[in-house]
Design a protein around this motif. Structure first.
Motif, PDB file in Angstrom:
ATOM      1  N   GLU A 158      50.014  32.380  53.862  1.00  0.00           N
ATOM      2  CA  GLU A 158      49.022  33.413  53.550  1.00  0.00           C
ATOM      3  C   GLU A 158      49.191  33.898  52.104  1.00  0.00           C
ATOM      4  N   SER A 159      50.435  34.129  51.738  1.00  0.00           N
ATOM      5  CA  SER A 159      50.709  34.623  50.391  1.00  0.00           C
ATOM      6  C   SER A 159      50.286  33.601  49.327  1.00  0.00           C
ATOM      7  N   VAL A 160      50.565  32.315  49.588  1.00  0.00           N
ATOM      8  CA  VAL A 160      50.178  31.264  48.631  1.00  0.00           C
ATOM      9  C   VAL A 160      48.657  31.192  48.525  1.00  0.00           C
ATOM     10  N   LEU A 161      47.990  31.220  49.677  1.00  0.00           N
ATOM     11  CA  LEU A 161      46.526  31.112  49.659  1.00  0.00           C
ATOM     12  C   LEU A 161      45.909  32.311  48.938  1.00  0.00           C
ATOM     13  N   LYS A 162      46.480  33.478  49.154  1.00  0.00           N
ATOM     14  CA  LYS A 162      45.950  34.670  48.493  1.00  0.00           C
ATOM     15  C   LYS A 162      46.166  34.593  46.979  1.00  0.00           C
ATOM     16  N   SER A 163      47.337  34.107  46.578  1.00  0.00           N
ATOM     17  CA  SER A 163      47.631  34.034  45.143  1.00  0.00           C
ATOM     18  C   SER A 163      46.709  33.053  44.434  1.00  0.00           C
ATOM     19  N   LEU A 164      46.124  32.118  45.195  1.00  0.00           N
ATOM     20  CA  LEU A 164      45.215  31.142  44.595  1.00  0.00           C
ATOM     21  C   LEU A 164      43.759  31.447  44.927  1.00  0.00           C
ATOM     22  N   SER A 165      43.521  32.664  45.393  1.00  0.00           N
ATOM     23  CA  SER A 165      42.165  33.099  45.772  1.00  0.00           C
ATOM     24  C   SER A 165      41.526  32.146  46.788  1.00  0.00           C
ATOM     25  N   LEU A 166      42.325  31.702  47.742  1.00  0.00           N
ATOM     26  CA  LEU A 166      41.824  30.767  48.756  1.00  0.00           C
ATOM     27  C   LEU A 166      41.769  31.395  50.145  1.00  0.00           C
ATOM     28  N   TRP A 167      42.188  32.640  50.236  1.00  0.00           N
ATOM     29  CA  TRP A 167      42.344  33.235  51.558  1.00  0.00           C
ATOM     30  C   TRP A 167      41.030  33.243  52.346  1.00  0.00           C
TER      31      TRP A 167
END
Lengths: 253, 310
Positions: free
Chosen positions: B118-127
Motif C-alpha cells: 500500500e505504501s509503495v503504491l501510494k508513493s507512486l500515485s497508484l493507490w
C-alpha cells in the motif's frame, strides 16, 4: 527453499485458471460429456461389452487420460510461454529462486489443474455410466504421475516454442493422435497382430492401460510395464528440463 | 572489494551466441548508497551489464559480486537484494496492479505485507489504480507499476534501466523525488538514461560505456570540471568584420546573428585567459554591453567522449 516464491508462482498460475474457468474447466467437461453421449450412449449402446465391461464404462479411463494429457500440456506450456512472450519472464529469472522452485511453481500448478479436471471428469462420468474403481490408490497414482509427467512435457514445449503455432503443434499433431490411437476408445487386443505390435511404440498405450487396470483390472500390458514406461517418460522429461536450465536454452542469453 | 563497494565487477565480458560482443573486460565498483548513472548510446552494453548483475544474462567471462556474494554461487543472496525496473514495459495484461505487485514480493522471497505494498503504491500515485487491470493503464502508469514491483521486496540496490522513457514531466519529477528518498534511506541506485540532464541532476558518479567498454567512471562534478569547457559570451555593441589579429591567440568565435564574441576556456586551469582577453579587447577598442558564462552540460561531455572514442 524459497517457499514464498513457489507459492507466488503457484497461486498466480492457479488464479489464471479461475479467471478463465470456462476455457480451463467447463470446456473440457462439456467436450468429455459429448464423448460419453456419442460414444457411450449413442454408438456404445450398439457395441458389445469389452471383456465384460460396458463400452460406455470402458472408455472412461481413456477419456480421462485424453483430457489429462492435453490439459497438462496446454496448461504448463502456456504457463511458461506467456511470460516469455510478454517479457515478464525477466522477473522470474532475476528472482532469488532455484530452477527446482520454478518447476514446482509452474508444473505444480499445471498438474494441480489437470488433477482437478480429471476428478471433475470422473464425477461427470458417473452421471452417464456406472463406474467402479477397483484400485483407487493405483488410479490416483496414475492420475498424479501422468499429470506431472505431461505438465513437465508441456513446460518443455513452452520453453521450446517461439510462437503460438509451435505451442499447438505438439499437442494437436502428436499428442492427440497418439491418444486416440493409444487404446482410449478400444482395447489393443481388438487390433490385428501387426498393429498391436506397432501400438506398443505408442507411450500413451501404457498410460491408458495402467489407468484402466486400476478401474476394471483390464490391461493391454502389464501394470508394472505401464508404471515403468510412465517412469521412463517422466525421467526423460526431467533430464530435458535439467538440460534446459543448465544451458539456459531459450531462457537466458 | 572496495570498503564502500556494494557491487564489484571484474573483467566482465559478454559475447552473445551470434558472436556479438556486448561487453569487453569491464571493471566497475558501485559504492554503497550512491546514485550511479551509466551513460552510453544505444547498443553500448548498458542493459547487458545490468542484466548480468541481475541474473537474466549469463556472463561469458569475469566475476560480479554483490555485497560480497558471487552472483552465480550466491545468487539467492544477491538477487534478493536487487530490484530491477527494465527498459521495456513487460506486464501481465490481465492482472490487477495489486496482484502483480504482490506477486513480485512473493517471488523475491518475502512474506505478504499489504501495508508495504500500500505504501509503495501510494508513493507512486497508484493507490487509486490498485484494482485496475494492467491492460487498462497508460504507458506512464505501467512504468510506475514496474517501479512498484521492483520496490515491493524492499531491495537494497535498485537498477533503473531508462526509467523515465515515455513518462510525462510531472511524473518524472515524482519519480526522481522517490529515487532521492530511496537514496536517503540507504538504497544504492544505478540508472541508465537518455535524458542526460537527469543524470546531471541526480547522479553522484557517472560511468560512460561505449561499444561494450567502460570509457570512464568519475564523480559527476569532477568529470564536468575535468572535461567540461566553459564559455564566456560577450554581447558586443557593434558587429565585427572579423577577429582582429591582436586577438588571434585566443580561442574566439564571432556569432554575427547575435553580435556575440564567444571565448571557450577550461575553468579549472590556473590561467583561464579571461583577464588577458578583457585587456586585449580594451586595447583593440572592442566594447560590450553584457557578459555571461555557460558550463558544458554532461550531455556535451558525453557526446564529446563518445565521438572521441569513435
Amino acid at each position: 527453499m524459497n517457499i514464498y516464491a513457489v507459492k507466488a508462482i503457484y497461486v498466480f498460475e492457479m488464479a489464471r485458471t479461475f479467471r478463465t474457468i470456462y476455457q480451463s474447466i467447463l470446456a473440457p467437461v462439456i467436450s468429455t460429456s459429448l464423448y460419453f453421449v456419442v460414444f457411450g450412449a449413442a454408438i456404445g449402446s450398439r457395441i458389445t461389452a469389452v471383456e465384460g465391461v460396458s463400452y460406455g464404462a470402458f472408455i472412461v479411463p481413456g477419456l480421462v487420460m485424453l483430457s489429462l494429457l492435453t490439459q497438462s500440456i496446454s496448461n504448463a506450456s502456456f504457463g511458461i510461454y506467456f511470460p516469455r512472450f510478454t517479457g515478464t519472464i525477466y522477473e522470474v529469472l532475476s528472482a532469488p529462486i532455484s530452477y527446482v522452485e520454478i518447476l514446482l511453481g509452474y508444473v505444480g500448478a499445471a498438474a494441480t489443474k489437470s488433477i482437478i479436471l480429471g476428478v471433475i471428469i470422473l464425477a461427470t462420468a458417473t452421471l452417464f455410466v456406472p463406474l467402479q474403481v477397483a484400485h483407487p490408490l493405483i488410479m490416483l497414482t496414475f492420475l498424479v504421475l501422468t499429470s506431472i509427467t505431461f505438465s513437465l512435457f508441456g513446460f518443455i514445449i513452452g520453453i521450446w516454442a517461439d510462437g503460438f503455432e509451435k505451442l499447438q503443434i505438439i499437442p494437436l499433431l502428436v499428442v492427440m493422435p497418439l491418444t486416440f490411437l493409444g487404446g482410449s476408445f478400444y482395447s489393443v487386443n481388438m487390433l490385428p497382430p501387426f498393429w498391436q505390435t506397432v501400438t506398443l511404440f505408442n507411450p500413451v498405450v501404457y498410460l491408458v492401460s495402467g489407468f484402466r487396470w486400476s478401474f476394471y483390472e483390464l490391461a493391454d500390458v502389464s501394470l508394472w510395464v505401464s508404471i515403468g514406461m510412465t517412469g521412463v517418460f517422466l525421467t526423460g522429461c526431467l533430464v530435458t528440463v535439467w538440460w534446459i536450465f543448465r544451458t539456459g536454452y531459450r531462457l537466458k542469453a | 572489494m572496495n570498503k564502500q563497494s556494494i557491487i564489484s565487477i571484474q573483467g566482465l565480458s559478454k559475447t552473445y551466441d551470434g558472436g556479438f560482443q556486448a561487453l569487453e573486460d569491464v571493471d566497475l565498483e558501485i559504492r554503497k548508497g550512491e546514485i550511479f548513472a551509466l551513460l552510453g548510446p544505444n547498443g553500448a552494453g548498458k542493459t547487458t551489464l545490468i542484466n548480468i548483475v541481475c541474473g537474466i544474462v549469463n556472463p561469458t567471462e569475469g566475476r560480479v559480486t554483490v555485497d560480497g556474494h558471487d552472483i552465480i554461487t550466491g545468487y539467492r543472496a544477491t538477487r534478493s537484494m536487487i530490484g530491477l525496473v527494465p527498459q521495456e514495459l513487460p506486464t501481465e495484461a490481465f492482472e490487477t496492479v495489486w496482484n502483480t505487485v504482490s506477486f513480485s514480493r512473493g517471488l523475491f522471497g518475502k512474506p505478504a505485507n499489504p501495508g508495504h505494498i500500500e505504501s509503495v503504491l501510494k508513493s507512486l500515485s497508484l493507490w487509486d489504480k490498485k484494482d485496475n487491470k494492467m491492460m487498462t493503464l497508460s504507458g506512464g502508469m505501467k512504468r510506475r507499476v514496474l517501479i512498484a514491483k521492483a520496490l515491493s521486496h524492499e531491495p537494497r540496490i535498485l537498477f533503473l534501466d531508462e526509467p523515465t522513457a515515455g513518462v510525462d514531466v510531472e511524473l518524472r519529477q515524482d519519480m526522481w523525488n522517490l529515487v532521492r528518498g530511496l537514496r536517503d534511506s540507504g538504497v544504492t541506485i544505478i540508472l541508465t538514461t537518455h535524458y542526460i540532464e537527469e543524470a546531471e541532476q541526480m547522479a553522484e558518479r557517472v560511468g560512460v560505456i561505449n561499444q561494450g567498454s567502460l570509457i570512464l567512471v568519475q564523480e559527476k562534478q569532477e568529470l564536468m570540471d575535468r572535461l567540461g569547457n566553459k564559455q564566456l559570451r560577450l554581447h558586443l555593441h557593434e558587429p565585427l568584420q572579423g577577429i582582429p589579429a591582436s586577438l588571434s591567440g585566443f580561442d574566439l568565435e564571432f556569432v554575427p546573428e547575435s553580435c556575440e564574441l564567444v571565448y571557450t576556456y577550461h575553468s579549472q586551469r590556473e590561467r583561464t585567459g579571461v583577464t588577458m582577453l578583457l585587456l586585449a579587447l580594451g586595447e583593440a577598442g572592442i566594447t560590450f554591453h553584457d557578459v555571461d558564462t555557460k558550463q558544458s552540460s554532461l550531455e556535451e561531455i558525453f557526446v564529446n567522449l563518445v565521438t572521441w572514442e569513435k
